[in-house]
Scaffold this active site. Structure first.
Site, PDB file in Angstrom:
ATOM      1  N   ARG A  48       0.325   6.539   7.241  1.00  0.00           N
ATOM      2  CA  ARG A  48       0.459   6.628   5.774  1.00  0.00           C
ATOM      3  C   ARG A  48      -0.052   7.958   5.231  1.00  0.00           C
ATOM      4  O   ARG A  48       0.370   8.415   4.177  1.00  0.00           O
ATOM      5  CB  ARG A  48      -0.346   5.519   5.094  1.00  0.00           C
ATOM      6  CG  ARG A  48       0.178   4.128   5.313  1.00  0.00           C
ATOM      7  CD  ARG A  48      -0.521   3.170   4.350  1.00  0.00           C
ATOM      8  NE  ARG A  48      -0.410   1.788   4.768  1.00  0.00           N
ATOM      9  CZ  ARG A  48       0.605   0.986   4.464  1.00  0.00           C
ATOM     10  NH1 ARG A  48       1.609   1.444   3.767  1.00  0.00           N
ATOM     11  NH2 ARG A  48       0.623  -0.268   4.862  1.00  0.00           N
ATOM     12  N   LYS A  55       0.820  -1.189   0.000  1.00  0.00           N
ATOM     13  CA  LYS A  55       0.000   0.000   0.000  1.00  0.00           C
ATOM     14  C   LYS A  55       0.868   1.259   0.000  1.00  0.00           C
ATOM     15  O   LYS A  55       0.386   2.369  -0.155  1.00  0.00           O
ATOM     16  CB  LYS A  55      -0.874   0.017   1.270  1.00  0.00           C
ATOM     17  CG  LYS A  55      -1.762  -1.188   1.407  1.00  0.00           C
ATOM     18  CD  LYS A  55      -2.416  -1.226   2.791  1.00  0.00           C
ATOM     19  CE  LYS A  55      -3.171  -2.521   2.947  1.00  0.00           C
ATOM     20  NZ  LYS A  55      -3.297  -2.890   4.363  1.00  0.00           N
ATOM     21  N   ASP A  99      14.903  -0.354   0.038  1.00  0.00           N
ATOM     22  CA  ASP A  99      15.661  -0.617   1.268  1.00  0.00           C
ATOM     23  C   ASP A  99      16.663  -1.739   0.970  1.00  0.00           C
ATOM     24  O   ASP A  99      17.729  -1.482   0.420  1.00  0.00           O
ATOM     25  CB  ASP A  99      14.669  -0.958   2.390  1.00  0.00           C
ATOM     26  CG  ASP A  99      15.309  -1.014   3.765  1.00  0.00           C
ATOM     27  OD1 ASP A  99      16.544  -0.970   3.846  1.00  0.00           O
ATOM     28  OD2 ASP A  99      14.592  -1.126   4.774  1.00  0.00           O
ATOM     29  N   ASP A 112       7.389   2.826  -2.756  1.00  0.00           N
ATOM     30  CA  ASP A 112       7.646   3.931  -1.837  1.00  0.00           C
ATOM     31  C   ASP A 112       9.132   4.051  -1.503  1.00  0.00           C
ATOM     32  O   ASP A 112       9.693   5.133  -1.500  1.00  0.00           O
ATOM     33  CB  ASP A 112       6.811   3.777  -0.546  1.00  0.00           C
ATOM     34  CG  ASP A 112       6.918   2.385   0.081  1.00  0.00           C
ATOM     35  OD1 ASP A 112       7.634   1.511  -0.457  1.00  0.00           O
ATOM     36  OD2 ASP A 112       6.267   2.155   1.120  1.00  0.00           O
ATOM     37  N   LYS A 114      17.254   4.117   0.524  1.00  0.00           N
ATOM     38  CA  LYS A 114      18.186   4.185   1.656  1.00  0.00           C
ATOM     39  C   LYS A 114      19.613   4.092   1.130  1.00  0.00           C
ATOM     40  O   LYS A 114      19.911   3.282   0.254  1.00  0.00           O
ATOM     41  CB  LYS A 114      17.895   3.060   2.654  1.00  0.00           C
ATOM     42  CG  LYS A 114      16.617   3.345   3.431  1.00  0.00           C
ATOM     43  CD  LYS A 114      16.430   2.459   4.644  1.00  0.00           C
ATOM     44  CE  LYS A 114      15.095   2.779   5.295  1.00  0.00           C
ATOM     45  NZ  LYS A 114      14.715   1.840   6.355  1.00  0.00           N
ATOM     46  N   ASP A 172       4.167   3.251   6.424  1.00  0.00           N
ATOM     47  CA  ASP A 172       3.424   3.032   7.680  1.00  0.00           C
ATOM     48  C   ASP A 172       4.287   2.400   8.760  1.00  0.00           C
ATOM     49  O   ASP A 172       5.344   1.829   8.485  1.00  0.00           O
ATOM     50  CB  ASP A 172       2.248   2.086   7.426  1.00  0.00           C
ATOM     51  CG  ASP A 172       2.714   0.641   7.266  1.00  0.00           C
ATOM     52  OD1 ASP A 172       3.609   0.393   6.432  1.00  0.00           O
ATOM     53  OD2 ASP A 172       2.212  -0.236   7.994  1.00  0.00           O
ATOM     54  N   VAL A 223      11.461   5.117   8.433  1.00  0.00           N
ATOM     55  CA  VAL A 223      10.668   6.330   8.220  1.00  0.00           C
ATOM     56  C   VAL A 223       9.192   5.990   7.990  1.00  0.00           C
ATOM     57  O   VAL A 223       8.863   4.883   7.559  1.00  0.00           O
ATOM     58  CB  VAL A 223      11.209   7.154   7.019  1.00  0.00           C
ATOM     59  CG1 VAL A 223      12.574   7.731   7.327  1.00  0.00           C
ATOM     60  CG2 VAL A 223      11.253   6.316   5.745  1.00  0.00           C
TER      61      VAL A 223
END
Ligand code: XMP
Length: 177
Positions: free
Chosen positions: A164, A42, A102, A99, A130, A158, A152
């Site tokens: 969010r 999401k 990582d 989003d 990151k 979230d 974050v």
């Protein structure tokens, strides 16, 4: 600022300005190519809506429900595909939106899946990356912001389903974790 936020890392105005730049690059690169956007649920929802409204090209928009974090602040490394059917990307040029980059395992797994489904080209775009050594998926084609190695939330990201909807990216107070 939300009471659980320790500090704002990237404020709303800066995010929105950066989206103008990213959208410009995407529009230049995808011009004339029938494009399918695949956005990961999401976390990429706010990013996707704000970015794509700035890209004036014909496009199909699909969402893919992928789980990789399972509610804690460390990546599990296991990527699960939760949809029964995957978007039809056969022979298409795909823009994959997430989003945050990582460990890179999510984009690596989704990229593989889209290629198996017959996508002819997949470009990746992330709001955040990151700044860490990654074994897989070193870099996205388009990156909004590089951040340090910290957890974050906000602007789609979230912690246990919350935060969010914050219009900025921030770091949680220890007391909220
Ligand atoms: P990987 O490690 O596969 O991670 O590149 C990508 C997914 O993990 C989640 N993620 C985060 N979520 N704050 C979050 O709220 C973070 O700092 C964070 N780092 C990774 C996110 O779902 C992303 O798609």
């Amino acid at each position: 600022m939300h009471q659980d936020i320790e500090k704002v890392l990237i404020d709303e105005g800066i995010i929105q300005k950066r989206l103008d730049v990213l959208a410009g690059k995407v529009a230049d690169d995808f011009e004339g190519k029938p494009m399918v956007v695949v956005a990961l649920l999401k976390g990429a929802v706010l990013f996707t809506a704000d970015l794509l409204r700035r890209v004036a090209l014909p496009m199909q928009i699909e969402f893919l429900n992928v789980a990789s974090y399972h509610g804690c602040t460390e990546s599990s490394g296991v990527v699960s595909f939760l949809d029964e059917t995957l978007p039809d990307v056969e022979g298409k040029v795909v823009l994959l939106l997430d989003d945050i980059l990582d460990t890179g395992r999510t984009l690596e797994a989704v990229m593989k899946k889209l290629e198996q489904q017959g996508a002819c080209e997949v470009k990746t775009c992330v709001l955040l990356a990151k700044d860490i050594e990654r074994e897989v998926f070193k870099e996205a084609d388009y990156t909004g912001f590089m951040i340090g190695d910290e957890f974050v939330v906000g602007y789609g990201l979230d912690y246990q389903g919350l935060y969010r909807n914050l219009p900025y990216v921030g770091v949680l107070k220890d007391s909220a974790l």
